[in-house]
Scaffold this motif. Structure first.
Motif, PDB file in Angstrom:
ATOM      1  N   ASN A   1       6.408 -16.980  -7.399  1.00 29.77           N
ATOM      2  CA  ASN A   1       7.489 -15.984  -7.320  1.00 29.77           C
ATOM      3  C   ASN A   1       7.556 -15.129  -8.580  1.00 29.77           C
ATOM      4  O   ASN A   1       8.577 -15.048  -9.253  1.00 29.77           O
ATOM      5  N   ASN A   2       6.428 -14.503  -8.899  1.00 29.41           N
ATOM      6  CA  ASN A   2       6.340 -13.637 -10.087  1.00 29.41           C
ATOM      7  C   ASN A   2       6.636 -14.421 -11.366  1.00 29.41           C
ATOM      8  O   ASN A   2       7.267 -13.915 -12.298  1.00 29.41           O
ATOM      9  N   LEU A   3       6.183 -15.686 -11.351  1.00 29.67           N
ATOM     10  CA  LEU A   3       6.347 -16.602 -12.485  1.00 29.67           C
ATOM     11  C   LEU A   3       7.812 -16.886 -12.788  1.00 29.67           C
ATOM     12  O   LEU A   3       8.186 -17.142 -13.944  1.00 29.67           O
ATOM     13  N   ASN A   4       8.630 -16.891 -11.740  1.00 29.32           N
ATOM     14  CA  ASN A   4      10.034 -17.273 -11.870  1.00 29.32           C
ATOM     15  C   ASN A   4      10.283 -18.714 -11.448  1.00 29.32           C
ATOM     16  O   ASN A   4      11.326 -19.292 -11.755  1.00 29.32           O
ATOM     17  N   THR A   5       9.331 -19.289 -10.708  1.00 27.74           N
ATOM     18  CA  THR A   5       9.439 -20.675 -10.253  1.00 27.74           C
ATOM     19  C   THR A   5       8.193 -21.434 -10.692  1.00 27.74           C
ATOM     20  O   THR A   5       7.067 -20.967 -10.488  1.00 27.74           O
ATOM     21  N   PHE A   6       8.394 -22.603 -11.280  1.00 28.03           N
ATOM     22  CA  PHE A   6       7.278 -23.405 -11.774  1.00 28.03           C
ATOM     23  C   PHE A   6       7.343 -24.791 -11.134  1.00 28.03           C
ATOM     24  O   PHE A   6       8.419 -25.367 -10.982  1.00 28.03           O
ATOM     25  N   SER A   7       6.183 -25.289 -10.754  1.00 31.31           N
ATOM     26  CA  SER A   7       6.127 -26.615 -10.139  1.00 31.31           C
ATOM     27  C   SER A   7       4.943 -27.391 -10.691  1.00 31.31           C
ATOM     28  O   SER A   7       3.915 -26.809 -11.059  1.00 31.31           O
ATOM     29  N   ALA A   8       5.120 -28.707 -10.749  1.00 32.14           N
ATOM     30  CA  ALA A   8       4.060 -29.621 -11.174  1.00 32.14           C
ATOM     31  C   ALA A   8       3.998 -30.755 -10.169  1.00 32.14           C
ATOM     32  O   ALA A   8       5.021 -31.350  -9.835  1.00 32.14           O
ATOM     33  N   SER A   9       2.809 -31.031  -9.655  1.00 32.76           N
ATOM     34  CA  SER A   9       2.656 -32.108  -8.667  1.00 32.76           C
ATOM     35  C   SER A   9       1.558 -33.063  -9.104  1.00 32.76           C
ATOM     36  O   SER A   9       0.595 -32.669  -9.771  1.00 32.76           O
ATOM     37  N   TYR A  10       1.733 -34.321  -8.716  1.00 36.62           N
ATOM     38  CA  TYR A  10       0.787 -35.371  -9.088  1.00 36.62           C
ATOM     39  C   TYR A  10       0.568 -36.275  -7.887  1.00 36.62           C
ATOM     40  O   TYR A  10       1.522 -36.659  -7.193  1.00 36.62           O
ATOM     41  N   TYR A  11      -0.689 -36.614  -7.634  1.00 30.62           N
ATOM     42  CA  TYR A  11      -1.049 -37.514  -6.541  1.00 30.62           C
ATOM     43  C   TYR A  11      -1.985 -38.586  -7.081  1.00 30.62           C
ATOM     44  O   TYR A  11      -2.897 -38.285  -7.868  1.00 30.62           O
ATOM     45  N   HIS A  12      -1.776 -39.829  -6.639  1.00 32.07           N
ATOM     46  CA  HIS A  12      -2.620 -40.937  -7.094  1.00 32.07           C
ATOM     47  C   HIS A  12      -2.884 -41.904  -5.948  1.00 32.07           C
ATOM     48  O   HIS A  12      -1.935 -42.409  -5.334  1.00 32.07           O
ATOM     49  N   ARG A  13      -4.148 -42.109  -5.644  1.00 30.45           N
ATOM     50  CA  ARG A  13      -4.518 -43.160  -4.693  1.00 30.45           C
ATOM     51  C   ARG A  13      -4.646 -44.451  -5.490  1.00 30.45           C
ATOM     52  O   ARG A  13      -5.677 -44.726  -6.117  1.00 30.45           O
TER      53      ARG A  13
ATOM     54  N   VAL B   1       0.821  -1.208   0.000  1.00 30.00           N
ATOM     55  CA  VAL B   1       0.000   0.000   0.000  1.00 30.00           C
ATOM     56  C   VAL B   1       0.859   1.264   0.000  1.00 30.00           C
ATOM     57  O   VAL B   1       0.587   2.233  -0.711  1.00 30.00           O
ATOM     58  N   THR B   2       1.943   1.264   0.776  1.00 29.09           N
ATOM     59  CA  THR B   2       2.801   2.446   0.871  1.00 29.09           C
ATOM     60  C   THR B   2       3.510   2.754  -0.440  1.00 29.09           C
ATOM     61  O   THR B   2       3.531   3.906  -0.899  1.00 29.09           O
ATOM     62  N   GLU B   3       4.069   1.707  -1.057  1.00 32.66           N
ATOM     63  CA  GLU B   3       4.801   1.904  -2.309  1.00 32.66           C
ATOM     64  C   GLU B   3       3.885   1.944  -3.521  1.00 32.66           C
ATOM     65  O   GLU B   3       4.297   2.377  -4.606  1.00 32.66           O
ATOM     66  N   GLY B   4       2.649   1.467  -3.346  1.00 36.31           N
ATOM     67  CA  GLY B   4       1.691   1.501  -4.438  1.00 36.31           C
ATOM     68  C   GLY B   4       2.044   0.601  -5.595  1.00 36.31           C
ATOM     69  O   GLY B   4       1.883   0.973  -6.761  1.00 36.31           O
ATOM     70  N   LYS B   5       2.529  -0.632  -5.303  1.00 35.78           N
ATOM     71  CA  LYS B   5       2.895  -1.535  -6.383  1.00 35.78           C
ATOM     72  C   LYS B   5       2.669  -2.991  -5.961  1.00 35.78           C
ATOM     73  O   LYS B   5       2.637  -3.323  -4.771  1.00 35.78           O
ATOM     74  N   VAL B   6       2.500  -3.832  -6.954  1.00 39.36           N
ATOM     75  CA  VAL B   6       2.351  -5.265  -6.727  1.00 39.36           C
ATOM     76  C   VAL B   6       3.735  -5.852  -6.477  1.00 39.36           C
ATOM     77  O   VAL B   6       4.642  -5.704  -7.310  1.00 39.36           O
ATOM     78  N   THR B   7       3.917  -6.498  -5.343  1.00 40.73           N
ATOM     79  CA  THR B   7       5.222  -7.033  -4.970  1.00 40.73           C
ATOM     80  C   THR B   7       5.364  -8.521  -5.262  1.00 40.73           C
ATOM     81  O   THR B   7       6.476  -9.043  -5.300  1.00 40.73           O
ATOM     82  N   ARG B   8       4.255  -9.226  -5.448  1.00 41.13           N
ATOM     83  CA  ARG B   8       4.328 -10.665  -5.708  1.00 41.13           C
ATOM     84  C   ARG B   8       3.048 -11.122  -6.398  1.00 41.13           C
ATOM     85  O   ARG B   8       1.969 -10.643  -6.088  1.00 41.13           O
ATOM     86  N   PHE B   9       3.188 -12.043  -7.330  1.00 40.11           N
ATOM     87  CA  PHE B   9       2.006 -12.625  -7.949  1.00 40.11           C
ATOM     88  C   PHE B   9       2.313 -14.055  -8.360  1.00 40.11           C
ATOM     89  O   PHE B   9       3.471 -14.439  -8.569  1.00 40.11           O
ATOM     90  N   ALA B  10       1.264 -14.853  -8.458  1.00 38.50           N
ATOM     91  CA  ALA B  10       1.400 -16.267  -8.790  1.00 38.50           C
ATOM     92  C   ALA B  10       0.087 -16.768  -9.371  1.00 38.50           C
ATOM     93  O   ALA B  10      -0.968 -16.131  -9.205  1.00 38.50           O
ATOM     94  N   THR B  11       0.147 -17.900 -10.040  1.00 38.35           N
ATOM     95  CA  THR B  11      -1.049 -18.486 -10.622  1.00 38.35           C
ATOM     96  C   THR B  11      -0.941 -20.009 -10.583  1.00 38.35           C
ATOM     97  O   THR B  11       0.154 -20.561 -10.405  1.00 38.35           O
ATOM     98  N   ALA B  12      -2.075 -20.689 -10.740  1.00 38.43           N
ATOM     99  CA  ALA B  12      -2.077 -22.156 -10.701  1.00 38.43           C
ATOM    100  C   ALA B  12      -3.304 -22.699 -11.420  1.00 38.43           C
ATOM    101  O   ALA B  12      -4.352 -22.042 -11.473  1.00 38.43           O
ATOM    102  N   VAL B  13      -3.160 -23.888 -11.968  1.00 36.00           N
ATOM    103  CA  VAL B  13      -4.271 -24.626 -12.558  1.00 36.00           C
ATOM    104  C   VAL B  13      -4.154 -26.070 -12.083  1.00 36.00           C
ATOM    105  O   VAL B  13      -3.064 -26.549 -11.747  1.00 36.00           O
TER     106      VAL B  13
END
Length: 294
Positions: free
Chosen positions: A189-201, A162-174
């Motif tokens: 991490n501002n789309l600098n790190t990507f991960s993929a996870s899988y789970y199976h019962r 709020v003080t600096e008036g800018k977005v400091t971090r963003f991320a997304t997922a599907v």
């Protein structure tokens, strides 16, 4: 007419099945003890302590939690060996259906340090949103939301200073959640790190999962990969095992000794340094955890 959609998981719980499979119940960093008791008036007491096997440092805390289900109110107070005082007040489904508010504060009297974080979460059919305001730092405002339909999930998170008036971090997922399996893709991490996870019962007694992480700014390069499994030996015991691309194997065993009493043991071995035969050495770790609850 489409059927009502279930409430999707929150942002922090996207990929939870895989994260729990690969991260929980591996107690190899020392010894820990946890004791929980509950009174007839819905007051829960918890005493927890742990000793780090590398530094031999002992940390602990004592926590008291009061829950009033009729009014959707929960109050938690904790005091740690670091002389930190933590308080949290939660109100759920009182102001509006599906809305939860909580205020978490921390005070360190020795350092004169304090924090206050206000959280809000709203969940309804097909949507789960959260907002967090760090009142004393920045202040910063963080919001995330997850939309779900027919098992498909899409979510995003953003932090705003709020003080600096800018977005400091963003991320997304599907992702996609089914009764027997789940797949989640993260851009962090501002789309600098990507991960993929899988789970199976795989069956009633066997679970399996994997996770791959690629950091575009990492100096070592490459993709970090970890795979693991969990197998129930019977209704009171299970074993877990995982291995990563660095050659570290981790094993875990958990046994319910009796109702309310659980013991867990863990071992981590660096297969590239097996000549260090001592499990207490820098490349190998061993530990245990005991939980008592009444």
């Amino acid at each position: 007419m489409s059927l009502p959609q279930p409430v999707p998981p929150s942002w922090k719980d996207l990929g939870k099945s895989s994260n729990d499979l690969l991260g929980k119940d591996y107690h190899f960093s020392g010894t820990s003890l946890e004791v929980k008791t509950k009174t007839p008036s819905n007051v829960t007491f918890k005493v927890a302590g742990s000793q780090n096997s590398q530094s031999n440092a002992i940390n602990g805390d004592i926590e008291t939690k009061y829950t009033n289900r009729k009014h959707g109110l929960t109050f938690t107070q904790a005091w740690t060996t670091a002389n930190a005082l933590r308080s949290q007040v939660e109100v759920e489904n009182t102001i509006a259906s599906g809305l939860k508010l909580d205020l978490a504060t921390t005070l360190l009297p020795d350092k004169g340090s304090k924090s206050a974080i206000l959280n809000a979460a709203y969940k309804q059919s097909g949507v789960h949103g959260r907002a967090t305001v760090d009142i004393l730092k920045g202040p910063t405002f963080t919001a995330d939301a997850v939309l779900g339909r027919d098992g498909f999930l899409v979510g995003g998170e953003a932090a705003y200073n709020v003080t600096e008036g800018k977005v400091t971090r963003f991320a997304t997922a599907v992702g996609y959640n089914a009764p027997e399996y789940a797949i989640t893709l993260h851009g962090l991490n501002n789309l600098n790190t990507f991960s993929a996870s899988y789970y199976h019962r795989v069956s009633v007694d066997v679970e399996a999962g994997a996770k791959a992480v690629y950091d575009t700014k990492a100096t070592h390069g490459g993709v970090a990969i970890e795979v693991g499994t969990k197998a129930y030996l019977d209704s009171a015991a299970f074993v877990k095992a995982k291995i990563n691309n660095a050659g570290v194997i981790a094993l875990g065993y958990t046994q319910t000794l009796r109702p309310g009493v659980k013991a867990s043991f863990g071992l981590a071995l660096d297969t590239q340094k097996l000549n260090e035969v001592s499990p207490a050495g820098p490349s190998h770790k061993v530990g245990a955890s005991f939980t008592f609850e009444s």
